[in-house]
Design an enzyme around this catalytic site. Structure first.
Site, PDB file in Angstrom:
ATOM      1  CG  ASN A   1      -1.595   1.292   1.769  1.00  0.00           C
ATOM      2  OD1 ASN A   1      -1.440   2.227   0.280  1.00  0.00           O
ATOM      3  ND2 ASN A   1      -2.363   1.236   2.096  1.00  0.00           N
TER       4      ASN A   1
ATOM      5  CE  LYS B   1       0.266   3.269   4.354  1.00  0.00           C
ATOM      6  NZ  LYS B   1       0.143   3.805   6.576  1.00  0.00           N
TER       7      LYS B   1
ATOM      8  CG  HIS C   1      -5.747   1.567   5.426  1.00  0.00           C
ATOM      9  ND1 HIS C   1      -5.587   2.476   6.342  1.00  0.00           N
ATOM     10  CD2 HIS C   1      -4.413   1.017   4.851  1.00  0.00           C
ATOM     11  CE1 HIS C   1      -4.349   2.302   6.498  1.00  0.00           C
ATOM     12  NE2 HIS C   1      -4.157   1.130   6.355  1.00  0.00           N
TER      13      HIS C   1
ATOM     14  CD  GLU D   1      -3.270   5.066   6.920  1.00  0.00           C
ATOM     15  OE1 GLU D   1      -3.351   6.046   5.323  1.00  0.00           O
ATOM     16  OE2 GLU D   1      -2.239   4.838   7.437  1.00  0.00           O
TER      17      GLU D   1
ATOM     18  CD  GLU E   1      -3.931  -2.883   7.134  1.00  0.00           C
ATOM     19  OE1 GLU E   1      -2.725  -2.802   6.828  1.00  0.00           O
ATOM     20  OE2 GLU E   1      -4.178  -1.978   7.022  1.00  0.00           O
TER      21      GLU E   1
ATOM     22  N   GLY F   1       2.223   2.081  10.625  1.00  0.00           N
ATOM     23  CA  GLY F   1       2.888   3.144  10.605  1.00  0.00           C
ATOM     24  C   GLY F   1       4.039   3.832  12.086  1.00  0.00           C
TER      25      GLY F   1
ATOM     26  CB  SER G   1       5.193  -1.847  12.144  1.00  0.00           C
ATOM     27  OG  SER G   1       4.706  -0.526  11.938  1.00  0.00           O
TER      28      SER G   1
END
Ligand code: PEP
Length: 251
Positions: free
Chosen positions: A9, A11, A96, A98, A168, A174, A214
Protein backbone atom coordinates in the site's frame (compact mmCIF):
# COMPACT_ATOMS: atom_id res chain seq x y z
CA UNK A 1 -6.21 -23.90 -1.35
CA UNK A 2 -5.93 -20.33 -0.19
CA UNK A 3 -3.43 -17.95 -1.74
CA UNK A 4 -0.46 -16.29 -0.10
CA UNK A 5 -0.55 -12.60 -0.94
CA UNK A 6 1.79 -9.71 -0.23
CA UNK A 7 0.27 -6.34 -1.09
CA UNK A 8 2.08 -3.01 -0.98
CA UNK A 9 0.00 0.00 0.00
CA UNK A 10 1.90 3.01 -1.30
CA UNK A 11 -0.61 5.41 0.30
CA UNK A 12 -0.24 9.04 -0.95
CA UNK A 13 3.40 8.66 -1.97
CA UNK A 14 5.37 8.68 -5.25
CA UNK A 15 4.75 10.90 -8.25
CA UNK A 16 4.39 9.37 -11.72
CA UNK A 17 8.10 8.87 -12.35
CA UNK A 18 8.91 7.67 -8.85
CA UNK A 19 6.01 5.20 -8.84
CA UNK A 20 6.87 3.60 -12.16
CA UNK A 21 10.55 3.48 -11.17
CA UNK A 22 9.73 1.62 -7.94
CA UNK A 23 7.41 -0.77 -9.76
CA UNK A 24 10.14 -1.74 -12.26
CA UNK A 25 12.69 -1.95 -9.47
CA UNK A 26 10.55 -4.49 -7.58
CA UNK A 27 9.63 -6.47 -10.69
CA UNK A 28 13.29 -6.86 -11.65
CA UNK A 29 14.06 -8.40 -8.26
CA UNK A 30 11.07 -10.75 -8.10
CA UNK A 31 11.77 -14.37 -8.86
CA UNK A 32 9.94 -15.53 -11.98
CA UNK A 33 8.74 -18.66 -10.23
CA UNK A 34 7.32 -16.60 -7.38
CA UNK A 35 4.28 -18.47 -6.01
CA UNK A 36 3.10 -15.64 -3.77
CA UNK A 37 0.62 -13.25 -5.31
CA UNK A 38 2.13 -9.76 -5.35
CA UNK A 39 -0.15 -6.73 -5.37
CA UNK A 40 0.77 -3.07 -5.77
CA UNK A 41 -1.69 -0.48 -4.50
CA UNK A 42 -0.50 2.86 -5.87
CA UNK A 43 -2.52 6.07 -6.00
CA UNK A 44 -5.09 6.52 -8.76
CA UNK A 45 -2.61 8.30 -11.06
CA UNK A 46 -0.63 5.08 -11.51
CA UNK A 47 -3.43 2.57 -11.95
CA UNK A 48 -3.59 2.44 -15.72
CA UNK A 49 0.14 2.38 -16.46
CA UNK A 50 0.97 0.03 -13.59
CA UNK A 51 -1.76 -2.39 -14.70
CA UNK A 52 -0.40 -2.36 -18.23
CA UNK A 53 3.12 -3.11 -17.01
CA UNK A 54 1.95 -5.98 -14.78
CA UNK A 55 -0.59 -7.46 -17.18
CA UNK A 56 1.65 -10.15 -18.58
CA UNK A 57 3.53 -10.89 -15.36
CA UNK A 58 2.62 -14.06 -13.54
CA UNK A 59 0.98 -13.50 -10.13
CA UNK A 60 1.40 -9.71 -10.05
CA UNK A 61 -1.68 -7.46 -9.81
CA UNK A 62 -2.75 -3.90 -9.14
CA UNK A 63 -5.13 -2.58 -6.49
CA UNK A 64 -6.71 0.77 -5.94
CA UNK A 65 -6.55 2.16 -2.39
CA UNK A 66 -10.24 3.11 -2.34
CA UNK A 67 -13.26 3.63 -4.56
CA UNK A 68 -16.28 5.90 -4.46
CA UNK A 69 -19.53 4.72 -2.93
CA UNK A 70 -21.30 6.30 -5.93
CA UNK A 71 -21.53 4.90 -9.41
CA UNK A 72 -21.28 8.09 -11.50
CA UNK A 73 -22.28 11.72 -11.80
CA UNK A 74 -21.78 14.94 -9.88
CA UNK A 75 -19.28 13.77 -7.27
CA UNK A 76 -16.27 16.00 -7.87
CA UNK A 77 -12.98 14.34 -7.01
CA UNK A 78 -14.38 10.82 -6.68
CA UNK A 79 -13.28 7.74 -8.67
CA UNK A 80 -15.79 4.97 -9.24
CA UNK A 81 -15.23 1.22 -9.06
CA UNK A 82 -16.11 1.01 -12.75
CA UNK A 83 -13.37 3.52 -13.63
CA UNK A 84 -10.84 1.63 -11.52
CA UNK A 85 -11.72 -1.67 -13.16
CA UNK A 86 -11.37 -0.03 -16.58
CA UNK A 87 -7.73 0.79 -15.70
CA UNK A 88 -7.01 -2.93 -15.30
CA UNK A 89 -6.90 -3.20 -11.50
CA UNK A 90 -7.84 -6.54 -9.95
CA UNK A 91 -8.47 -5.35 -6.38
CA UNK A 92 -9.63 -2.41 -4.34
CA UNK A 93 -8.57 -1.90 -0.73
CA UNK A 94 -11.57 -0.89 1.40
CA UNK A 95 -11.86 0.00 5.07
CA UNK A 96 -8.25 0.97 5.67
CA UNK A 97 -8.05 2.58 9.13
CA UNK A 98 -6.74 5.82 7.63
CA UNK A 99 -10.00 6.08 5.69
CA UNK A 100 -12.11 4.98 8.64
CA UNK A 101 -10.49 7.56 10.92
CA UNK A 102 -9.61 10.50 8.62
CA UNK A 103 -12.62 10.24 6.31
CA UNK A 104 -15.13 8.91 8.80
CA UNK A 105 -15.90 5.75 6.82
CA UNK A 106 -18.30 3.55 8.76
CA UNK A 107 -19.26 -0.09 8.34
CA UNK A 108 -22.45 0.68 6.42
CA UNK A 109 -20.69 2.94 3.89
CA UNK A 110 -18.04 0.25 3.44
CA UNK A 111 -20.74 -2.36 2.85
CA UNK A 112 -22.03 -0.21 -0.03
CA UNK A 113 -18.50 0.29 -1.41
CA UNK A 114 -17.91 -3.47 -1.30
CA UNK A 115 -21.11 -4.00 -3.30
CA UNK A 116 -20.02 -1.49 -5.97
CA UNK A 117 -16.60 -3.05 -6.21
CA UNK A 118 -17.95 -6.58 -6.70
CA UNK A 119 -20.55 -5.50 -9.25
CA UNK A 120 -17.66 -4.05 -11.25
CA UNK A 121 -15.61 -7.23 -11.01
CA UNK A 122 -13.07 -5.88 -8.55
CA UNK A 123 -12.04 -8.15 -5.73
CA UNK A 124 -11.78 -6.53 -2.31
CA UNK A 125 -8.98 -6.37 0.26
CA UNK A 126 -11.07 -5.51 3.29
CA UNK A 127 -9.25 -4.04 6.29
CA UNK A 128 -10.31 -4.40 9.89
CA UNK A 129 -8.58 -3.87 13.21
CA UNK A 130 -8.82 -2.34 16.65
CA UNK A 131 -7.43 0.85 18.18
CA UNK A 132 -5.04 0.80 21.12
CA UNK A 133 -7.88 1.73 23.52
CA UNK A 134 -9.96 -1.17 22.24
CA UNK A 135 -7.05 -3.57 22.63
CA UNK A 136 -6.32 -2.37 26.15
CA UNK A 137 -9.94 -2.52 27.23
CA UNK A 138 -10.32 -6.02 25.78
CA UNK A 139 -13.22 -5.29 23.39
CA UNK A 140 -11.27 -6.04 20.21
CA UNK A 141 -12.84 -9.39 19.33
CA UNK A 142 -16.36 -7.92 19.26
CA UNK A 143 -15.14 -4.84 17.39
CA UNK A 144 -13.50 -6.85 14.62
CA UNK A 145 -16.48 -9.18 14.33
CA UNK A 146 -18.76 -6.14 13.99
CA UNK A 147 -16.55 -4.59 11.29
CA UNK A 148 -16.55 -7.78 9.25
CA UNK A 149 -20.15 -8.81 9.77
CA UNK A 150 -21.71 -5.39 9.16
CA UNK A 151 -19.78 -4.76 5.93
CA UNK A 152 -19.40 -8.26 4.48
CA UNK A 153 -21.82 -10.81 5.86
CA UNK A 154 -24.71 -9.69 3.66
CA UNK A 155 -22.74 -11.06 0.69
CA UNK A 156 -23.67 -14.32 -0.96
CA UNK A 157 -21.19 -17.17 -0.52
CA UNK A 158 -20.10 -16.77 -4.14
CA UNK A 159 -19.40 -13.06 -3.66
CA UNK A 160 -17.58 -13.69 -0.39
CA UNK A 161 -15.00 -15.75 -2.26
CA UNK A 162 -13.85 -12.45 -3.87
CA UNK A 163 -12.89 -11.02 -0.47
CA UNK A 164 -9.41 -10.96 1.09
CA UNK A 165 -9.31 -9.83 4.71
CA UNK A 166 -6.46 -7.70 6.08
CA UNK A 167 -6.19 -7.60 9.86
CA UNK A 168 -4.44 -4.33 10.68
CA UNK A 169 -4.32 -3.34 14.34
CA UNK A 170 -4.47 0.46 14.22
CA UNK A 171 -1.81 0.73 16.94
CA UNK A 172 0.65 -1.09 14.69
CA UNK A 173 0.13 0.88 11.47
CA UNK A 174 3.07 3.13 10.70
CA UNK A 175 4.20 3.06 14.35
CA UNK A 176 7.08 0.58 14.18
CA UNK A 177 5.22 -1.50 16.79
CA UNK A 178 4.23 -4.85 15.31
CA UNK A 179 1.69 -7.24 16.76
CA UNK A 180 3.54 -10.30 18.05
CA UNK A 181 3.02 -13.42 15.95
CA UNK A 182 0.87 -14.83 18.79
CA UNK A 183 -1.29 -11.73 18.97
CA UNK A 184 -1.73 -11.72 15.19
CA UNK A 185 -2.44 -15.47 14.98
CA UNK A 186 -5.04 -15.19 17.73
CA UNK A 187 -7.01 -12.63 15.73
CA UNK A 188 -6.51 -14.35 12.38
CA UNK A 189 -7.81 -17.59 13.88
CA UNK A 190 -10.77 -15.70 15.32
CA UNK A 191 -11.54 -14.07 11.95
CA UNK A 192 -11.40 -17.44 10.21
CA UNK A 193 -13.74 -18.96 12.81
CA UNK A 194 -16.13 -16.01 12.40
CA UNK A 195 -16.15 -16.56 8.63
CA UNK A 196 -16.74 -20.29 9.17
CA UNK A 197 -19.78 -19.60 11.37
CA UNK A 198 -21.32 -17.52 8.57
CA UNK A 199 -20.14 -19.25 5.37
CA UNK A 200 -18.95 -22.69 6.42
CA UNK A 201 -15.58 -24.38 6.70
CA UNK A 202 -14.75 -24.65 3.02
CA UNK A 203 -15.02 -20.92 2.36
CA UNK A 204 -13.32 -20.01 5.66
CA UNK A 205 -10.39 -22.26 4.83
CA UNK A 206 -10.00 -20.76 1.38
CA UNK A 207 -10.15 -17.10 2.47
CA UNK A 208 -6.77 -15.33 2.52
CA UNK A 209 -6.25 -13.30 5.70
CA UNK A 210 -3.34 -10.85 5.61
CA UNK A 211 -1.59 -9.13 8.48
CA UNK A 212 -0.74 -5.42 8.29
CA UNK A 213 1.01 -3.12 10.74
CA UNK A 214 4.75 -2.38 10.68
CA UNK A 215 5.50 -5.64 8.90
CA UNK A 216 9.10 -5.56 7.66
CA UNK A 217 11.84 -7.92 6.43
CA UNK A 218 12.85 -8.84 9.97
CA UNK A 219 9.43 -9.87 11.29
CA UNK A 220 7.66 -11.11 8.13
CA UNK A 221 8.81 -14.76 8.23
CA UNK A 222 7.74 -15.22 11.84
CA UNK A 223 4.34 -13.68 11.12
CA UNK A 224 3.82 -15.59 7.86
CA UNK A 225 4.70 -18.91 9.53
CA UNK A 226 1.51 -18.71 11.63
CA UNK A 227 -1.16 -21.06 10.43
CA UNK A 228 -3.86 -18.46 9.75
CA UNK A 229 -1.63 -15.70 8.37
CA UNK A 230 -1.59 -15.81 4.58
CA UNK A 231 0.59 -12.81 3.87
CA UNK A 232 0.72 -9.11 4.49
CA UNK A 233 -0.58 -5.69 3.62
CA UNK A 234 2.56 -3.59 3.73
CA UNK A 235 2.75 0.20 4.06
CA UNK A 236 6.15 1.79 4.76
CA UNK A 237 8.23 -1.21 3.72
CA UNK A 238 6.51 -1.37 0.33
CA UNK A 239 8.25 1.87 -0.68
CA UNK A 240 11.66 0.22 -0.66
CA UNK A 241 12.22 -2.41 -3.38
CA UNK A 242 14.70 -4.50 -1.37
CA UNK A 243 12.48 -4.57 1.70
CA UNK A 244 9.31 -5.34 -0.21
CA UNK A 245 10.88 -8.19 -2.19
CA UNK A 246 12.42 -9.58 0.97
CA UNK A 247 8.91 -9.64 2.54
CA UNK A 248 7.50 -11.36 -0.57
CA UNK A 249 10.23 -13.99 -0.17
CA UNK A 250 9.47 -14.53 3.52
CA UNK A 251 7.21 -17.59 3.14
C1 PEP B 1 -0.86 -0.02 6.03
O1 PEP B 1 -0.99 1.18 5.89
O2 PEP B 1 -1.70 -0.78 5.53
C2 PEP B 1 0.27 -0.51 6.81
C3 PEP B 1 0.25 -1.75 7.21
O3 PEP B 1 1.28 0.39 7.06
P1 PEP B 1 2.71 0.07 7.74
O4 PEP B 1 3.23 -1.19 7.12
O5 PEP B 1 3.54 1.26 7.40
O6 PEP B 1 2.46 -0.08 9.21
Amino acid sequence: MRKNIVAGNWKMNLDRNQGIFLLHDVLERLSVSNKTEVVFAPSFIHLYKASKICKSINNVFIASQDCSVNTKGAFTGEVSAEMIASCGAKYVILGHSERRVNFNEKNDLLRRKVDHALVNNLEVIFCCGESLDQRESGVYFEWIKKQISESLFGLSAVDFTKIVIAYEPVWAIGTGVTASSNQAQEIHGFIRKTIEERYGRKIAQSTSILYGGSCNPSNASELFSQKDIDGGLIGGSSLNADDFVSIVNSF
